[in-house]
Design a protein around this motif. Structure first.
Motif, PDB file in Angstrom:
ATOM      1  N   HIS A  34       0.740  22.394 -23.410  1.00 39.91           N
ATOM      2  CA  HIS A  34       0.014  21.871 -23.038  1.00 39.91           C
ATOM      3  C   HIS A  34       0.368  20.590 -22.683  1.00 39.91           C
ATOM      4  N   LEU A  35       1.269  19.547 -21.668  1.00 39.05           N
ATOM      5  CA  LEU A  35       2.005  18.509 -21.727  1.00 39.05           C
ATOM      6  C   LEU A  35       0.758  18.082 -20.985  1.00 39.05           C
ATOM      7  N   ALA A  43      -1.783  17.066 -24.640  1.00 36.64           N
ATOM      8  CA  ALA A  43      -1.665  15.838 -24.378  1.00 36.64           C
ATOM      9  C   ALA A  43      -2.936  14.801 -24.331  1.00 36.64           C
ATOM     10  N   ARG A  44      -3.350  13.825 -25.140  1.00 34.02           N
ATOM     11  CA  ARG A  44      -4.399  13.728 -23.994  1.00 34.02           C
ATOM     12  C   ARG A  44      -4.111  12.106 -23.546  1.00 34.02           C
ATOM     13  N   GLN A  48       1.644  10.476 -25.206  1.00 34.80           N
ATOM     14  CA  GLN A  48       2.052  11.806 -25.876  1.00 34.80           C
ATOM     15  C   GLN A  48       2.502  12.645 -24.508  1.00 34.80           C
ATOM     16  N   SER A  49       2.397  12.657 -23.135  1.00 35.77           N
ATOM     17  CA  SER A  49       2.777  13.624 -22.173  1.00 35.77           C
ATOM     18  C   SER A  49       3.853  13.069 -22.457  1.00 35.77           C
ATOM     19  N   VAL A  53       7.882  16.174 -23.929  1.00 33.94           N
ATOM     20  CA  VAL A  53       8.179  15.959 -22.972  1.00 33.94           C
ATOM     21  C   VAL A  53       9.724  16.094 -23.171  1.00 33.94           C
ATOM     22  N   ARG A  54       9.620  14.232 -23.348  1.00 34.88           N
ATOM     23  CA  ARG A  54      11.066  14.213 -24.163  1.00 34.88           C
ATOM     24  C   ARG A  54      11.567  14.756 -25.308  1.00 34.88           C
ATOM     25  N   SER A  55      10.978  15.374 -26.559  1.00 37.04           N
ATOM     26  CA  SER A  55      10.779  16.125 -27.646  1.00 37.04           C
ATOM     27  C   SER A  55      11.587  17.101 -26.960  1.00 37.04           C
TER      28      SER A  55
END
Length: 255
Positions: A34-35, A43-44, A48-49, A53-55
């Motif tokens: 849920h990106l 993600a709000r 945050q998205s 994604v990077r994580s």
């Protein structure tokens, strides 16, 4: 056995268990997350998205199929709206030098709206005709098997998200067998194996794994706490079955 010896034994067995992030292979394809910003309970914001994604990239995810909820009167998302936001998100990611295969499907609640959507051929599939579905955590739909039959008659292949989290099946394991018999594929939530959702859910996940009932896995990442949980150890020592199911996600790879 003294208290100190018990602690030593517990530490020995715990330290011999795999850390979840270490089981993720290179070039993993994540099929449940849920990106995208502001579309559901994930993600709000775009920031945050981007962080999520990077994580996930650091966890060796190289391709993404993100799956916003479509759920009756709760998340009134549409195919068109999801695809539009996906295109916007891809453009913003590229501005931040994140260029990855980033697709969008949906996680469909099995309800009356879902029936109307698949009858109209309006579903966003993971790949081909594979469609990610979920149920209420309270109880299964009364017409579940009729819906699954009609869904497959319409040409779709149901992929049931996180079957281990439907606690109403925990004391009726035969229902899992029945779901498999009628053509449901099962997608394991990876965080279940570290006990993120509770001990009983981890136990059922292990049983389903050992019986070879899972087909795919998903991160189901919504926020940074989910990312952090990948640092935890799997609840059991033997992880061969888990590793094999994780490999199955290559089915969704875009070449």
């Amino acid at each position: 056995m003294s208290f100190i010896i018990k602690l030593i034994v517990l530490f020995f067995f715990a330290s011999n268990k795999a850390i979840l992030k270490d089981l993720i292979p290179d070039n993993h394809v994540d099929i449940h997350s849920h990106l995208m910003p502001g579309i559901d309970d994930g993600a709000r914001t775009f920031e945050q998205s981007l962080d999520l994604v990077r994580s996930l990239q650091e966890l060796r995810v190289s391709q993404f199929i993100t799956t916003p909820h479509i759920m009756g009167h709760v998340w009134k998302n549409t195919k068109e709206g999801i695809l539009e936001l996906k295109n916007q998100t891809v453009k913003e990611l590229e501005k931040h030098s994140v260029v990855v295969p980033f697709q969008a499907a949906a996680e469909y609640m099995v309800d009356d709206q879902f029936v109307k959507l698949f009858q109209a051929g309006e579903l966003l599939a993971l790949k081909g005709k594979h469609v990610l579905i979920e149920m209420s955590y309270v109880n299964a739909p009364m017409q579940l098997y009729a819906i699954l039959f009609d869904l497959q008659i319409a040409g779709y292949i149901p992929v049931l998200a996180h079957p281990e989290r439907y606690t109403f099946y925990h004391n009726n394991f035969d229902e899992y067998l029945k779901l498999k018999r009628v053509g449901c594929l099962f997608q394991l939530n990876l965080l279940a194996v570290v006990g993120y959702y509770g001990e009983s859910i981890a136990k059922i996940a292990e049983q389903l794994l050992q019986k070879g009932m899972y087909d795919f896995v998903g991160s189901d990442v919504h926020h940074s706490k989910h990312i952090a949980a990948f640092e935890q150890r799997v609840k059991w020592k033997e992880v061969t079955a888990l590793e094999e199911v994780i490999k199955n996600n290559q089915f969704f790879r875009i070449e």
